[in-house]
Scaffold this motif. Structure first.
Motif, PDB file in Angstrom:
ATOM      1  N   ARG A  69       0.826  -1.216   0.000  1.00 36.53           N
ATOM      2  CA  ARG A  69       0.000   0.000   0.000  1.00 36.53           C
ATOM      3  C   ARG A  69       0.857   1.262   0.000  1.00 36.53           C
ATOM      4  NH1 ARG A  69      -5.808   0.310   0.717  1.00 36.53           N
ATOM      5  NH2 ARG A  69      -6.218   2.453   1.232  1.00 36.53           N
ATOM      6  N   MET A  70       2.070   1.139   0.471  1.00 34.26           N
ATOM      7  CA  MET A  70       2.968   2.294   0.518  1.00 34.26           C
ATOM      8  C   MET A  70       3.400   2.741  -0.881  1.00 34.26           C
ATOM      9  SD  MET A  70       5.236   1.419   3.842  1.00 34.26           S
ATOM     10  CE  MET A  70       4.447   1.020   5.385  1.00 34.26           C
ATOM     11  N   THR A  71       3.076   1.963  -1.882  1.00 32.79           N
ATOM     12  CA  THR A  71       3.385   2.355  -3.263  1.00 32.79           C
ATOM     13  C   THR A  71       2.280   3.216  -3.873  1.00 32.79           C
ATOM     14  OG1 THR A  71       2.347   0.392  -4.246  1.00 32.79           O
ATOM     15  CG2 THR A  71       4.686   0.214  -3.606  1.00 32.79           C
ATOM     16  N   ALA A  72       1.191   3.418  -3.154  1.00 32.87           N
ATOM     17  CA  ALA A  72       0.031   4.110  -3.718  1.00 32.87           C
ATOM     18  C   ALA A  72       0.356   5.521  -4.222  1.00 32.87           C
ATOM     19  CB  ALA A  72      -1.103   4.167  -2.700  1.00 32.87           C
ATOM     20  N   MET A  73       0.996   6.338  -3.400  1.00 36.04           N
ATOM     21  CA  MET A  73       1.273   7.717  -3.828  1.00 36.04           C
ATOM     22  C   MET A  73       2.260   7.779  -4.992  1.00 36.04           C
ATOM     23  SD  MET A  73      -0.737   9.776  -2.414  1.00 36.04           S
ATOM     24  CE  MET A  73       0.007  11.234  -3.071  1.00 36.04           C
ATOM     25  N   PRO A  74       3.364   7.031  -4.954  1.00 36.99           N
ATOM     26  CA  PRO A  74       4.240   7.059  -6.131  1.00 36.99           C
ATOM     27  C   PRO A  74       3.524   6.593  -7.404  1.00 36.99           C
ATOM     28  CG  PRO A  74       5.422   6.144  -4.264  1.00 36.99           C
ATOM     29  CD  PRO A  74       3.982   6.297  -3.841  1.00 36.99           C
ATOM     30  N   LEU A  75       2.671   5.571  -7.288  1.00 33.97           N
ATOM     31  CA  LEU A  75       1.956   5.091  -8.471  1.00 33.97           C
ATOM     32  C   LEU A  75       0.919   6.110  -8.956  1.00 33.97           C
ATOM     33  CD1 LEU A  75       1.540   1.305  -7.631  1.00 33.97           C
ATOM     34  CD2 LEU A  75       3.058   2.343  -9.347  1.00 33.97           C
ATOM     35  N   LEU A  76       0.219   6.751  -8.022  1.00 34.65           N
ATOM     36  CA  LEU A  76      -0.723   7.813  -8.411  1.00 34.65           C
ATOM     37  C   LEU A  76       0.019   8.949  -9.106  1.00 34.65           C
ATOM     38  CD1 LEU A  76      -3.243   8.241  -5.454  1.00 34.65           C
ATOM     39  CD2 LEU A  76      -3.778   7.636  -7.813  1.00 34.65           C
ATOM     40  N   THR A  77       1.164   9.304  -8.551  1.00 36.19           N
ATOM     41  CA  THR A  77       1.972  10.375  -9.139  1.00 36.19           C
ATOM     42  C   THR A  77       2.400  10.007 -10.553  1.00 36.19           C
ATOM     43  OG1 THR A  77       2.745  11.010  -6.945  1.00 36.19           O
ATOM     44  CG2 THR A  77       4.076  11.751  -8.819  1.00 36.19           C
ATOM     45  N   LEU A  78       2.902   8.818 -10.710  1.00 33.27           N
ATOM     46  CA  LEU A  78       3.324   8.356 -12.034  1.00 33.27           C
ATOM     47  C   LEU A  78       2.153   8.325 -13.009  1.00 33.27           C
ATOM     48  CD1 LEU A  78       5.651   7.321 -13.756  1.00 33.27           C
ATOM     49  CD2 LEU A  78       5.108   5.009 -12.954  1.00 33.27           C
ATOM     50  N   ALA A  79       0.988   7.871 -12.542  1.00 33.88           N
ATOM     51  CA  ALA A  79      -0.186   7.818 -13.414  1.00 33.88           C
ATOM     52  C   ALA A  79      -0.571   9.211 -13.906  1.00 33.88           C
ATOM     53  CB  ALA A  79      -1.361   7.171 -12.684  1.00 33.88           C
ATOM     54  N   VAL A  80      -0.575  10.194 -13.018  1.00 32.18           N
ATOM     55  CA  VAL A  80      -0.941  11.557 -13.418  1.00 32.18           C
ATOM     56  C   VAL A  80       0.130  12.153 -14.324  1.00 32.18           C
ATOM     57  CG1 VAL A  80      -1.417  13.898 -12.604  1.00 32.18           C
ATOM     58  CG2 VAL A  80      -2.394  11.935 -11.397  1.00 32.18           C
ATOM     59  N   LEU A  81       1.392  11.985 -13.957  1.00 32.77           N
ATOM     60  CA  LEU A  81       2.467  12.539 -14.785  1.00 32.77           C
ATOM     61  C   LEU A  81       2.567  11.849 -16.147  1.00 32.77           C
ATOM     62  CD1 LEU A  81       5.277  13.086 -12.131  1.00 32.77           C
ATOM     63  CD2 LEU A  81       3.786  14.812 -13.162  1.00 32.77           C
ATOM     64  N   SER A  82       2.041  10.651 -16.233  1.00 31.36           N
ATOM     65  CA  SER A  82       2.112   9.928 -17.512  1.00 31.36           C
ATOM     66  C   SER A  82       1.309  10.616 -18.613  1.00 31.36           C
ATOM     67  CB  SER A  82       1.646   8.476 -17.343  1.00 31.36           C
ATOM     68  OG  SER A  82       0.240   8.398 -17.173  1.00 31.36           O
ATOM     69  N   ARG A  83       0.517  11.611 -18.240  1.00 30.67           N
ATOM     70  CA  ARG A  83      -0.229  12.357 -19.275  1.00 30.67           C
ATOM     71  C   ARG A  83       0.719  13.000 -20.274  1.00 30.67           C
ATOM     72  NH1 ARG A  83       0.036  16.125 -15.037  1.00 30.67           N
ATOM     73  NH2 ARG A  83       0.217  18.305 -15.688  1.00 30.67           N
ATOM     74  N   VAL A  84       1.945  13.273 -19.835  1.00 32.63           N
ATOM     75  CA  VAL A  84       2.955  13.859 -20.719  1.00 32.63           C
ATOM     76  C   VAL A  84       3.333  12.867 -21.827  1.00 32.63           C
ATOM     77  CG1 VAL A  84       5.336  14.729 -20.815  1.00 32.63           C
ATOM     78  CG2 VAL A  84       3.842  15.360 -18.910  1.00 32.63           C
ATOM     79  N   TRP A  85       3.357  11.578 -21.498  1.00 35.07           N
ATOM     80  CA  TRP A  85       3.798  10.560 -22.446  1.00 35.07           C
ATOM     81  C   TRP A  85       2.655   9.874 -23.173  1.00 35.07           C
ATOM     82  CZ3 TRP A  85       5.314   9.779 -17.149  1.00 35.07           C
ATOM     83  CH2 TRP A  85       6.500  10.434 -16.840  1.00 35.07           C
ATOM     84  N   GLY A 115       2.838  20.130  -8.030  1.00 37.40           N
ATOM     85  CA  GLY A 115       3.853  19.399  -8.789  1.00 37.40           C
ATOM     86  C   GLY A 115       3.251  18.615  -9.944  1.00 37.40           C
ATOM     87  N   LEU A 116       2.089  18.015  -9.702  1.00 42.30           N
ATOM     88  CA  LEU A 116       1.419  17.264 -10.768  1.00 42.30           C
ATOM     89  C   LEU A 116       0.912  18.201 -11.859  1.00 42.30           C
ATOM     90  CD1 LEU A 116      -0.614  14.636  -8.719  1.00 42.30           C
ATOM     91  CD2 LEU A 116       1.627  14.360  -9.802  1.00 42.30           C
ATOM     92  N   TRP A 117       0.336  19.318 -11.455  1.00 42.51           N
ATOM     93  CA  TRP A 117      -0.224  20.262 -12.410  1.00 42.51           C
ATOM     94  C   TRP A 117       0.876  20.913 -13.251  1.00 42.51           C
ATOM     95  CZ3 TRP A 117       0.293  25.705 -12.286  1.00 42.51           C
ATOM     96  CH2 TRP A 117      -0.474  26.368 -13.235  1.00 42.51           C
ATOM     97  N   ALA A 118       1.950  21.353 -12.591  1.00 40.64           N
ATOM     98  CA  ALA A 118       3.007  22.101 -13.270  1.00 40.64           C
ATOM     99  C   ALA A 118       4.131  21.210 -13.803  1.00 40.64           C
ATOM    100  CB  ALA A 118       3.608  23.132 -12.295  1.00 40.64           C
ATOM    101  N   ILE A 119       3.991  19.906 -13.633  1.00 38.02           N
ATOM    102  CA  ILE A 119       5.066  18.958 -13.979  1.00 38.02           C
ATOM    103  C   ILE A 119       6.366  19.407 -13.289  1.00 38.02           C
ATOM    104  CG2 ILE A 119       6.180  17.610 -15.796  1.00 38.02           C
ATOM    105  CD1 ILE A 119       3.186  17.455 -16.030  1.00 38.02           C
ATOM    106  N   ASN A 120       6.236  19.679 -12.013  1.00 36.51           N
ATOM    107  CA  ASN A 120       7.368  20.080 -11.189  1.00 36.51           C
ATOM    108  C   ASN A 120       7.705  18.892 -10.283  1.00 36.51           C
ATOM    109  OD1 ASN A 120       8.887  21.058  -8.927  1.00 36.51           O
ATOM    110  ND2 ASN A 120       8.273  23.145  -9.451  1.00 36.51           N
ATOM    111  N   LEU A 121       8.729  18.150 -10.651  1.00 37.42           N
ATOM    112  CA  LEU A 121       9.057  16.927  -9.925  1.00 37.42           C
ATOM    113  C   LEU A 121       9.477  17.185  -8.488  1.00 37.42           C
ATOM    114  CD1 LEU A 121      10.842  14.875 -12.725  1.00 37.42           C
ATOM    115  CD2 LEU A 121       8.437  14.854 -12.031  1.00 37.42           C
ATOM    116  N   TRP A 122      10.141  18.322  -8.235  1.00 37.26           N
ATOM    117  CA  TRP A 122      10.551  18.637  -6.867  1.00 37.26           C
ATOM    118  C   TRP A 122       9.337  18.866  -5.971  1.00 37.26           C
ATOM    119  CZ3 TRP A 122      15.094  17.406  -5.241  1.00 37.26           C
ATOM    120  CH2 TRP A 122      16.155  17.363  -6.137  1.00 37.26           C
ATOM    121  N   ALA A 123       8.371  19.601  -6.452  1.00 37.46           N
ATOM    122  CA  ALA A 123       7.158  19.854  -5.661  1.00 37.46           C
ATOM    123  C   ALA A 123       6.375  18.558  -5.463  1.00 37.46           C
ATOM    124  CB  ALA A 123       6.290  20.910  -6.338  1.00 37.46           C
ATOM    125  N   ALA A 124       6.259  17.770  -6.513  1.00 35.73           N
ATOM    126  CA  ALA A 124       5.545  16.491  -6.394  1.00 35.73           C
ATOM    127  C   ALA A 124       6.255  15.573  -5.400  1.00 35.73           C
ATOM    128  CB  ALA A 124       5.420  15.821  -7.757  1.00 35.73           C
TER     129      ALA A 124
END
Length: 173
Positions: free
Chosen positions: A34-50, A126-135
């Motif tokens: 379950r501790m992978t939930a936030m990284p996976l959610l982050t990756l899913a949202v950021l994947s909109r770029v790809w 971070g998700l909105w601005a594609i700012n990896l540091w903020a995310a």
């Protein structure tokens, strides 16, 4: 007198947690995966770029996995470990209106929830601005606060397990 909103109870209700689901969630595989939930959610949202709009499917899949996680594993053969005690402590905390808990445990639970909540804005930015540091900052606060919360819940369970027969019955040796 009206009841105040309880975000913890609301979360339990949204996740549709019942006794059987809580028992299965005490499996360490459930807790640690379950501790992978936030990284996976982050990756899913950021994947909109790809992958463009397909990111919605990735996001939906991660949300489904978050819901499914506590149901995905069998009940553990024994519960003499930190992960199970953290889950049991969450249940004790959710039952705090019926069986009061020590004030210091409640204060830590609320405080650590605020730590996690403080990460939501930088994470969303971070998700909105594609700012990896903020995310990443947001994720550290959200996940770090949650892991610390679970640790405090394990402590709560240790302090409360002998105060209610139901609590001690959760333990499997």
């Amino acid at each position: 007198m009206a009841k105040s909103f309880d975000i913890f109870a609301a979360s339990e209700k949204i996740m549709r947690m019942d006794d059987a689901t809580w028992t299965r969630h005490a499996n360490p595989w459930s807790v640690y995966s379950r501790m992978t939930a936030m990284p996976l959610l982050t990756l899913a949202v950021l994947s909109r770029v790809w992958i463009g709009w397909w990111a919605l499917a990735a996001f939906a899949l991660v949300v489904l996995c978050i819901w499914w996680n506590p149901r995905a594993f069998t009940a553990p053969s024994h519960t003499n470990h930190w992960a199970a005690h953290g889950v049991f402590g969450e249940r004790v905390f959710l039952n705090r209106r019926s069986v009061p808990i020590p004030d210091h445990h409640a204060a830590w639970a609320y405080g650590l929830t605020w730590v996690s909540a403080s990460g939501v804005l930088p994470w969303l930015f971070g998700l909105w601005a594609i700012n990896l540091w903020a995310a990443a900052l947001g994720m550290v606060l959200i996940v770090g606060g949650k892991i610390w919360f679970v640790d405090r819940m394990a402590w709560l369970y240790q302090d409360m397990k002998d105060t209610n027969p139901a609590y001690s019955d959760w333990q499997r040796v």
